[in-house]
Design a protein around this motif. Structure first.
Motif, PDB file in Angstrom:
ATOM      1  N   ARG A  49       0.825  -1.222   0.000  1.00 31.40           N
ATOM      2  CA  ARG A  49       0.000   0.000   0.000  1.00 31.40           C
ATOM      3  C   ARG A  49       0.853   1.264   0.000  1.00 31.40           C
ATOM      4  O   ARG A  49       0.517   2.245  -0.655  1.00 31.40           O
ATOM      5  CB  ARG A  49      -0.971  -0.019   1.173  1.00 31.40           C
ATOM      6  N   ASN A  53       0.600   3.918  -2.980  1.00 29.82           N
ATOM      7  CA  ASN A  53       0.247   5.311  -2.667  1.00 29.82           C
ATOM      8  C   ASN A  53       1.315   6.271  -3.180  1.00 29.82           C
ATOM      9  O   ASN A  53       1.000   7.321  -3.750  1.00 29.82           O
ATOM     10  CB  ASN A  53       0.044   5.495  -1.161  1.00 29.82           C
ATOM     11  N   GLU A  57       0.864   9.101  -6.209  1.00 30.78           N
ATOM     12  CA  GLU A  57       1.217  10.510  -5.994  1.00 30.78           C
ATOM     13  C   GLU A  57       2.256  10.992  -6.998  1.00 30.78           C
ATOM     14  O   GLU A  57       2.105  12.055  -7.620  1.00 30.78           O
ATOM     15  CB  GLU A  57       1.743  10.673  -4.567  1.00 30.78           C
TER      16      GLU A  57
END
Length: 82
Positions: A49, A53, A57
């Protein structure tokens, strides 16, 4: 869950080295992720994760700042750092 990702960036229609260097440096700023760079790709190791993430981004940042690019990646649910 641990994961390993191999990613390559291909900026379209412009000088590619500065955009790739920026992407890699920004990924290295995510201290919970291990980044290793070679001449063909960048490998990332850590929590699935957290990696995803960070990629979300930084890919979005790259699209917004640099324009069109192709990202090719491979993901495995194992920690493969040597």
């Amino acid at each position: 869950m641990k994961a390993s990702v191999e990613i390559s960036m291909y900026p379209l229609g412009r000088e590619f080295k500065p955009d790739i260097k920026t992407f890699i440096e920004r990924m290295k700023n995510h201290h919970d992720i291990i980044c290793e760079v070679n001449g063909m790709s960048t490998q990332m190791f850590g929590d699935y994760r957290e990696i995803m993430n960070a990629l979300t981004e930084e890919i979005a940042y790259s699209f917004e700042k640099h324009g069109k690019s192709v990202f090719v990646l491979k993901i495995i649910n194992a920690f493969l750092q040597q």
